[in-house]
Design an enzyme around this catalytic site. Structure first.
Site, PDB file in Angstrom:
ATOM      1  N   GLY A 336      46.902  40.290  42.577  1.00  0.00           N
ATOM      2  CA  GLY A 336      47.137  39.865  44.249  1.00  0.00           C
ATOM      3  C   GLY A 336      48.170  40.520  44.561  1.00  0.00           C
ATOM      4  O   GLY A 336      49.065  41.168  46.118  1.00  0.00           O
ATOM      5  N   MET A 338      52.512  43.311  43.111  1.00  0.00           N
ATOM      6  CA  MET A 338      53.151  43.429  41.944  1.00  0.00           C
ATOM      7  C   MET A 338      54.207  44.010  41.930  1.00  0.00           C
ATOM      8  O   MET A 338      55.340  44.406  43.128  1.00  0.00           O
ATOM      9  CB  MET A 338      52.357  45.097  40.410  1.00  0.00           C
ATOM     10  CG  MET A 338      53.178  45.505  39.752  1.00  0.00           C
ATOM     11  SD  MET A 338      52.907  44.693  38.369  1.00  0.00           S
ATOM     12  CE  MET A 338      54.428  45.000  37.774  1.00  0.00           C
ATOM     13  N   GLU A 339      55.655  43.381  40.950  1.00  0.00           N
ATOM     14  CA  GLU A 339      57.024  43.348  41.625  1.00  0.00           C
ATOM     15  C   GLU A 339      57.863  44.155  41.104  1.00  0.00           C
ATOM     16  O   GLU A 339      58.635  44.279  41.108  1.00  0.00           O
ATOM     17  CB  GLU A 339      57.385  42.230  40.426  1.00  0.00           C
ATOM     18  CG  GLU A 339      57.937  42.204  38.937  1.00  0.00           C
ATOM     19  CD  GLU A 339      56.456  41.761  38.323  1.00  0.00           C
ATOM     20  OE1 GLU A 339      55.290  41.804  38.911  1.00  0.00           O
ATOM     21  OE2 GLU A 339      56.168  41.390  37.104  1.00  0.00           O
ATOM     22  N   ASN A 340      56.870  45.292  40.955  1.00  0.00           N
ATOM     23  CA  ASN A 340      57.630  46.533  40.685  1.00  0.00           C
ATOM     24  C   ASN A 340      58.532  46.995  40.899  1.00  0.00           C
ATOM     25  O   ASN A 340      59.326  47.016  42.781  1.00  0.00           O
ATOM     26  CB  ASN A 340      56.901  48.063  40.963  1.00  0.00           C
ATOM     27  CG  ASN A 340      55.751  48.292  41.004  1.00  0.00           C
ATOM     28  OD1 ASN A 340      54.892  48.128  39.340  1.00  0.00           O
ATOM     29  ND2 ASN A 340      54.798  48.320  41.830  1.00  0.00           N
ATOM     30  N   GLU A 373      57.147  37.597  44.432  1.00  0.00           N
ATOM     31  CA  GLU A 373      57.424  39.484  43.204  1.00  0.00           C
ATOM     32  C   GLU A 373      58.429  39.580  43.139  1.00  0.00           C
ATOM     33  O   GLU A 373      59.439  39.734  42.958  1.00  0.00           O
ATOM     34  CB  GLU A 373      56.639  39.959  44.370  1.00  0.00           C
ATOM     35  CG  GLU A 373      55.099  39.625  44.448  1.00  0.00           C
ATOM     36  CD  GLU A 373      54.272  39.483  42.797  1.00  0.00           C
ATOM     37  OE1 GLU A 373      54.853  40.217  42.351  1.00  0.00           O
ATOM     38  OE2 GLU A 373      53.477  39.271  43.114  1.00  0.00           O
ATOM     39  N   HIS A 376      60.565  37.718  40.773  1.00  0.00           N
ATOM     40  CA  HIS A 376      60.633  38.921  39.549  1.00  0.00           C
ATOM     41  C   HIS A 376      61.870  40.045  39.686  1.00  0.00           C
ATOM     42  O   HIS A 376      62.329  39.990  38.504  1.00  0.00           O
ATOM     43  CB  HIS A 376      59.933  39.400  39.666  1.00  0.00           C
ATOM     44  CG  HIS A 376      58.175  39.111  39.062  1.00  0.00           C
ATOM     45  ND1 HIS A 376      58.085  38.278  37.872  1.00  0.00           N
ATOM     46  CD2 HIS A 376      56.992  38.714  39.573  1.00  0.00           C
ATOM     47  CE1 HIS A 376      56.852  37.412  37.658  1.00  0.00           C
ATOM     48  NE2 HIS A 376      55.829  38.220  38.662  1.00  0.00           N
ATOM     49  N   GLU A 395      56.177  34.957  34.246  1.00  0.00           N
ATOM     50  CA  GLU A 395      55.573  34.502  35.559  1.00  0.00           C
ATOM     51  C   GLU A 395      55.624  33.344  36.219  1.00  0.00           C
ATOM     52  O   GLU A 395      55.803  32.890  36.722  1.00  0.00           O
ATOM     53  CB  GLU A 395      54.071  34.675  34.815  1.00  0.00           C
ATOM     54  CG  GLU A 395      53.415  36.271  34.616  1.00  0.00           C
ATOM     55  CD  GLU A 395      53.966  36.787  36.182  1.00  0.00           C
ATOM     56  OE1 GLU A 395      53.464  35.954  37.114  1.00  0.00           O
ATOM     57  OE2 GLU A 395      53.844  38.215  35.871  1.00  0.00           O
TER      58      GLU A 395
HETATM   59  N1  BES Z   1      52.640  40.637  37.598  1.00  0.00           N
HETATM   60  C1  BES Z   1      52.102  39.801  37.872  1.00  0.00           C
HETATM   61  C2  BES Z   1      50.925  41.193  38.850  1.00  0.00           C
HETATM   62  C3  BES Z   1      50.282  41.250  37.542  1.00  0.00           C
HETATM   63  C4  BES Z   1      48.946  40.313  37.667  1.00  0.00           C
HETATM   64  C5  BES Z   1      50.138  42.289  36.069  1.00  0.00           C
HETATM   65  C6  BES Z   1      47.940  41.011  35.954  1.00  0.00           C
HETATM   66  C7  BES Z   1      49.248  42.725  35.539  1.00  0.00           C
HETATM   67  C8  BES Z   1      48.393  41.593  35.278  1.00  0.00           C
HETATM   68  C9  BES Z   1      52.341  39.972  39.216  1.00  0.00           C
HETATM   69  O1  BES Z   1      53.352  39.854  40.050  1.00  0.00           O
HETATM   70  C10 BES Z   1      52.011  38.930  40.047  1.00  0.00           C
HETATM   71  O2  BES Z   1      51.951  37.079  39.457  1.00  0.00           O
HETATM   72  N2  BES Z   1      50.493  38.579  41.178  1.00  0.00           N
HETATM   73  C11 BES Z   1      49.889  37.193  40.894  1.00  0.00           C
HETATM   74  C12 BES Z   1      49.621  36.975  42.151  1.00  0.00           C
HETATM   75  C13 BES Z   1      50.861  36.274  42.362  1.00  0.00           C
HETATM   76  C14 BES Z   1      51.717  35.861  43.388  1.00  0.00           C
HETATM   77  C15 BES Z   1      51.198  34.741  41.899  1.00  0.00           C
HETATM   78  C16 BES Z   1      48.515  38.321  40.578  1.00  0.00           C
HETATM   79  O3  BES Z   1      48.307  38.854  41.144  1.00  0.00           O
HETATM   80  O4  BES Z   1      47.704  37.313  40.286  1.00  0.00           O
HETATM   81 ZN    ZN Z   2      54.359  36.900  38.436  1.00  0.00          ZN
END
Ligand code: BES
Ligand code: ZN
Length: 962
Positions: A336, A338-340, A373, A376, A395
């Site tokens: 969805g 990514m918090e780079n 994000e 994070h 998370e």
């Molecule tokens: N750190 C995650 C991105 C991620 C997800 C990287 C799975 C690798 C594998 C990011 O912060 C995240 O949690 N994204 C969510 C959306 C969020 C608003 C709940 C996602 O991608 O589902």
């Molecule tokens: Zn996340």
């Protein structure tokens, strides 16, 4: 000599040895050695190739050796985007490495990179004078993605070395590592290419050789080379730009040195995007980036982002440490968002907002994703988990504090309660399975890391943090969190470190008795799978209640004795007289013995037989409560009277969720459950309806395959009709609604009403759709109210013609708005035409089908979740599992999404066995999906059990309620 670490068969050169030349190895377990061996046997058996290295090193533990520590990376990458047939990058990484112990090799990560090892250099750079050190040989371990350099002499503890490695690869076609993305420029009608990164959890190694574990924090000095018509972005601001030495019109952009950070947070991109700067007094430079043609959709993100960043600065008491932050909408993006650090990437649908094409729910989702994000940037980026075992610290925290951030900025959205309820009921669902897992989970393989990005880390993680927040109180929680963040800034931590800080804060403020430790309490929630069901048995004459706990399990064939567990439960409760739902501080605790047995609890001073009690005020802790018959009767009486509002809205949602769970597994009968749900005819608040729909959806998926669906349908219509009329049905009366919650409620009610053909919903939906079709320019003008679009599209497609489907597909193709595209894709599967659905499934997995890879699981689910599509989807999946596997490989997380909709609709033993056989026969295509498969099989099994145990009783009961 180029060393391509991919797929060329040089099997004869594989040397299998478990002896390592490394100075300090954590001994590989024999199980792991066996796994590796099996890997090769299987690879050989299938004629696959695993490696092309000169030799395979013996070091075979899944973690990097600890003898070396990277301090700084100089990363220089040239990105070539000119020729669409050859989208590539080449680069050099120079890593400053400190030796912590003597060692004869350097082991780091690299995957799918071509490394010219004749160009590798190693220099000693500490001490008196620098000098070169030769590398005698290199090898790879393909199982753990290791690239190993054997040195001619021992590297000595205390010395610092500089290693330089050249590398190159194609920009990946998967949405991972350093990869390609594109979009069509509508003015020129040409494809524009760009590059982006997605490194979490373990793909930095696909972009440059590195120590790709979260605890190896180092600073990064990034330099990007690209054609001057592009923009280069990375974590840090640009320092300077210089022309390329020999490539005409190419430039080098040098970025500032970063703070110490983990490799998975490194990011860069070369693109031709436009940006919208935000203005934040005294804050970091904040910009929002998108395709030029979508820049007008950035306003909301550009306004909201800085505000929530500022909220966190105050909440955590730590300023955002980088001089800038960019947020970018990437056309092809797997997660969805990514918090780079300093360069946060999003899908278009989670960053871009269009007043005319996005709904209120879309807008709230954007806010939640952005808030997540940006949270994070502290939880994850500043303080990072030591190892992926504690992924939930990233998370779970981001999920929880995002709801606080959004609540602060948009209190009228009521996001905190909605987020809390969503988190708890989502966790309840998954965690009732024996195939669930603890929040804190041992991790060895990359696929296991990916599996951890699930509802347990996010939703259960956030629920237990909220629980702690509520039982500790505001001051202790905040000060504990603050001191934890301060203590571990630029470092790594594990959950015990957090418990330590919180215990200190709680004892200091008196929020926790001094004989209680946060660790004791929280370990019971994070190290055990599942959650408790508390049984409350009242003695109405003595005014007491006895409480006991056991794990709640959906699978009724598992002996409860096998699954004992004990949770430390903060007990809050209130009575019919008091109605003090606001107080979430515990009045008592359910405790566990040192050996983990539960200690039954007695509660005194409860009221007489004419008054109910409710435990767990505002659903502050993730447990379920079952009462004796009399207490349920009292609750049912209040719910079905004008007084129902005196029960807190979260607890109304809780009562519905609990009683429907208990009826499912036989702890209550459906007669009691339906007496509870009957009250929904009076309910006008969103949360109880959310809770009800969440459960009724599952019953719907079973019952619609049975003759007695007729009764269920009638019952649902009976519940929905009053609220549908009250909210003025599918008429656009949104502007007259007082609360934003009511808009969401109306959206959901209309969605269900059309599904169940309540009143005029379907004909009115179809006429809305027709009025859109008669617009001269339907891509510009859509007269359907945005908040109804999902319901309207679905009804129009379900009851419509081939032309209606083509019309909506054309709108999808022409739409410039991510969230609108998503709405359309998720409703095109509402069709009941087999050929249309089959074509839609095929398009979803065809690179030329017009559907981006990131959206294919959405379209699949759109078909699989509906009664006409489920069998087709199942057949498509089982017939094409090899193709689908290839389409996603190695991103198993995307593939795991294809199972849940199907599993909820399998209700017979023969279908369950059929699916089991498919799993066995397709093992090779389902690697890394173990958890998803186990969970799916268990859901199917619980459906089969439901049919056997409940179908008859349910059918009899529901007829009494029509
Ligand atoms: N750190 C995650 C991105 C991620 C997800 C990287 C799975 C690798 C594998 C990011 O912060 C995240 O949690 N994204 C969510 C959306 C969020 C608003 C709940 C996602 O991608 O589902
Ligand atoms: Zn996340």
């Amino acid at each position: 000599m180029g060393l391509q670490i991919t797929h060329t068969p040089v099997l004869s050169r594989i040397v299998y040895s478990v002896r390592s030349s490394n100075s300090r190895i954590r001994s590989p377990s024999s199980e792991l050695v066996m796994k590796w061996f099996l890997f090769f046997v299987l690879a050989i058996g299938q004629g696959l190739c695993a490696s092309t290295a000169n030799s395979v090193s013996g070091y075979n533990y899944y973690r990097l050796p600890t003898s070396l520590k990277p301090q700084k990376y100089y990363l220089r990458i040239l990105t070539l985007l000119d020729n669409p047939d050859e989208l590539r990058f080449t680069g050099t990484v120079k890593i400053v490495i400190e030796a912590l112990e003597n060692t004869r090799n350097i082991t780091l990560h690299s995957k799918n990179l071509t490394i010219d090892d004749s160009e590798i250099t190693l220099r000693l750079i500490s001490g008196k004078g620098t000098r070169d050190i030769c590398v005698s040989s290199t090898s790879v371990n393909p199982v753990h993605d290791f690239y190993i350099l054997n040195t001619c002499e021992e590297l000595l503890a205390g010395n610092v070395y500089k290693l330089s490695l050249p590398f190159s690869a194609d920009l990946s076609r998967q949405l991972i590592g350093y990869y390609r993305s594109s979009y069509i420029d509508p003015d020129a009608n040409v494809t524009r290419w760009l590059s982006a990164t997605q490194f979490e959890p373990a793909s930095a190694r696909k972009a440059f050789p590195c120590f790709d574990e979260p605890a190896y924090k180092a600073s990064f000095v990034v330099t990007l080379g690209y054609h001057k018509k592009f923009t280069g972005l990375s974590n840090m601001p640009v320092k300077e730009t210089k022309p390329h030495e020999y490539l005409p019109d190419y430039i080098w952009t040098y970025f500032e040195e970063s703070v110490p950070m983990s490799t998975y947070l490194v990011a860069y991109s070369v693109n031709d995007f436009a940006n919208k700067p935000s203005t934040l007094p005294n804050g970091a430079l904040f910009r929002t980036w998108a395709r030029p043609n979508a820049i007008d959709q950035c306003d909301f993100a550009a306004e909201f982002g800085p505000r929530v960043l500022q909220y966190y600065e105050q909440f955590f008491g730590i300023k955002y440490p980088l001089p800038k932050i960019d947020q970018m909408a990437v056309p092809d993006f797997s997660a969805g968002a990514m918090e780079n650090w300093g360069l946060v990437n999003y899908r278009e649908s989670t960053l871009l907002f269009s007043e005319n094409h996005s709904s209120l729910a879309d807008k709230q989702d954007l806010a939640i994703v952005i808030a997540h994000e940006l949270a994070h940037q502290w939880f994850g980026n500043l303080v990072t988990m030591k190892w992926w075992t504690d992924l939930w610290l990233n998370e779970g925290f981001a999920t929880y504090v995002a709801s606080l951030g959004v609540e602060d900025i948009h209190p009228e959205w009521n996001s905190k309660d909605r987020g809390s309820l969503y988190a708890i009921v989502t966790a309840f669902r998954l965690d009732s399975l024996i195939s669930s897992h603890p929040i804190s989970r041992p991790i060895q393989m990359v696929t296991e890391i990916e599996e951890s990005f699930d509802s347990i880390s996010y939703q259960k993680g956030s629920s237990v943090l909220r629980m702690m927040h509520l039982f500790m109180g505001e001051d202790a929680f905040r000060s504990g969190v603050k001191s934890y963040l301060q203590l571990y800034t630029y470092k790594n931590a594990e959950q015990d470190n957090l418990w330590e800080s919180l215990t200190q804060a709680a004892h200091k403020t008196g929020a926790l008795p001094t004989n209680y430790e946060i660790k004791t309490i929280m370990d019971s929630w994070t190290l055990q799978t599942g959650y408790p069901m508390v049984n409350v048995t009242r003695d109405y004459t003595a005014g007491t209640a006895k409480l006991s706990q056991e794990r709640y399990l959906r699978n009724t064939e598992i002996s409860r004795a096998q699954c004992v567990g004990c949770w430390w439960i903060p007990l809050s409760f209130t009575t019919q007289n008091e109605k003090d739902f606001g107080n979430t501080a515990p009045k008592a605790w359910m405790e566990c013995t040192r050996t983990g047995e539960s200690i039954p609890k007695s509660i005194q001073d409860l009221p007489g037989p004419d008054q109910w009690v409710i435990f767990n005020n505002q659903l502050s802790t993730p447990y379920k409560v079952n009462y004796d018959t009399q207490n349920w009767k009292l609750l049912i009486k209040t719910l079905n009277s004008e007084d129902f509002r005196k029960i807190h809205v979260m607890n109304r949602a809780q009562l519905i969720d609990d009683v429907l769970y208990f009826a499912w597994t036989g702890e209550q009968d459906y007669e009691t459950a339906l007496q509870v749900t009957d009250y929904l005819q009076r309910e006008r608040d969103l949360l109880p309806w959310r809770s009800a729909f969440n459960n009724l959806k599952l019953l719907n998926r079973i019952l619609r395959q049975t003759p007695n669906f007729v009764f269920f349908k009638r019952y649902i219509k009976k519940l929905l009709s009053p609220i549908y009329e009250d909210l003025n049905g599918i008429n656009d009366t949104f502007s007259s609604l007082q609360h934003q919650d009511q808009i969401l409620l109306k959206t959901t009610v209309v969605d269900w009403a059309c599904q169940y053909q309540v009143s005029d919903c379907v004909p009115r939906a179809r006429s809305h759709f027709r009025s859109w079709q008669s617009e001269p320019n339907p891509d510009e003008n859509n007269p359907i109210p945005v908040n109804f679009r999902s319901a309207v599209y679905c009804a129009a497609i379900k009851y419509g013609t081939d032309e209606d489907w083509e019309f909506l597909w054309a709108r999808y193709k022409n739409s410039n708005v991510g969230s609108e595209k998503q709405t359309i894709l998720s409703t095109l599967g509402c069709s009941r035409e087999v050929w249309i659905l089959q074509r839609y499934l095929e398009r979803s997995f065809n690179p030329k089908g017009g559907i981006r890879k990131q959206d294919s699981s959405l379209t699949f689910q759109s078909v699989a979740s509906r009664e006409a599509g489920v069998l087709l989807a199942k057949k498509y999946l089982t017939d094409n599992v090899d193709l689908i596997h290839k389409y996603y490989y190695p991103q198993t997380r995307s593939m795991s999404r294809l199972f849940s909709q199907i599993s909820e609709q399998i209700i017979t033993t023969s279908d369950l066995n059929g699916f089991r056989a498919f799993v066995t026969n397709s093992r090779q295509y389902l690697k890394g999906l173990n958890q998803a498969i186990q969970q799916s099989l268990e859901i199917m099994l619980t459906n089969v059990q439901w049919m056997k145990r409940n179908y008859h009783q349910f059918s009899v009961s529901i007829q009494q309620h029509l």
